[in-house]
Design a protein around this motif. Structure first.
Motif, PDB file in Angstrom:
ATOM      1  N   THR A  13      -2.409   5.242  -2.474  1.00  0.00           N
ATOM      2  CA  THR A  13      -3.225   4.112  -2.918  1.00  0.00           C
ATOM      3  C   THR A  13      -3.784   3.355  -1.715  1.00  0.00           C
ATOM      4  N   ASP A  14      -4.884   2.628  -1.970  1.00  0.00           N
ATOM      5  CA  ASP A  14      -5.482   1.840  -0.894  1.00  0.00           C
ATOM      6  C   ASP A  14      -4.867   0.440  -0.871  1.00  0.00           C
ATOM      7  N   ASP A  15      -5.444  -0.450  -0.076  1.00  0.00           N
ATOM      8  CA  ASP A  15      -4.915  -1.812   0.058  1.00  0.00           C
ATOM      9  C   ASP A  15      -4.932  -2.599  -1.246  1.00  0.00           C
TER      10      ASP A  15
ATOM     11  N   SER B 110      -6.269   5.728   2.468  1.00  0.00           N
ATOM     12  CA  SER B 110      -4.817   5.772   2.231  1.00  0.00           C
ATOM     13  C   SER B 110      -4.170   6.724   3.223  1.00  0.00           C
TER      14      SER B 110
ATOM     15  N   GLY C  83      -4.387  -1.201  -4.229  1.00  0.00           N
ATOM     16  CA  GLY C  83      -3.557  -0.518  -5.216  1.00  0.00           C
ATOM     17  C   GLY C  83      -4.282   0.555  -6.015  1.00  0.00           C
ATOM     18  N   ARG C  84      -5.509   0.865  -5.653  1.00  0.00           N
ATOM     19  CA  ARG C  84      -6.275   1.907  -6.369  1.00  0.00           C
ATOM     20  C   ARG C  84      -5.907   3.274  -5.809  1.00  0.00           C
ATOM     21  N   GLN C  85      -5.780   4.270  -6.705  1.00  0.00           N
ATOM     22  CA  GLN C  85      -5.459   5.630  -6.262  1.00  0.00           C
ATOM     23  C   GLN C  85      -6.623   6.182  -5.459  1.00  0.00           C
TER      24      GLN C  85
ATOM     25  N   MET D 184       0.848  -1.183   0.000  1.00  0.00           N
ATOM     26  CA  MET D 184       0.000   0.000   0.000  1.00  0.00           C
ATOM     27  C   MET D 184       0.887   1.238   0.000  1.00  0.00           C
ATOM     28  N   GLY D 185       0.658   2.118  -0.954  1.00  0.00           N
ATOM     29  CA  GLY D 185       1.408   3.363  -1.024  1.00  0.00           C
ATOM     30  C   GLY D 185       0.673   4.496  -0.332  1.00  0.00           C
TER      31      GLY D 185
END
Length: 82
Positions: free
Chosen positions: A5-7, A64, A9-11, A1-2
């Protein structure tokens, strides 16, 4: 997770606005257009309440790090504004 981004990988930066942030924007705009000071004050207070609700929701359920950080920054700004 960035951070953005959520868990999955979606922005999470440009999402559909939720009701409290829409309320903040609408009530804030209405407060600028109100003719009487008492109405401006009431609308401004309601707008701030919506922003407070939005910030608490982002801190507690933000998808996020970016969204949670935005909530924390908003809460600290509102705290300093009081």
């Amino acid at each position: 997770m960035g951070f953005f981004t959520d868990d999955l990988g979606r922005q999470t930066v440009l999402l559909k606005p939720n009701p409290p942030i829409l309320g903040w924007a609408a009530l804030g705009a209405a407060s600028f257009m109100a003719l009487e000071q008492k109405n401006r004050d009431r609308l401004s207070a309601a707008s701030s309440a919506c922003l407070l609700i939005w910030a608490v929701l982002e801190v507690t359920t933000g998808r996020s790090g970016f969204r949670r950080s935005a909530g924390v920054l908003t809460l600290s700004w509102l705290w300093g504004k009081r």
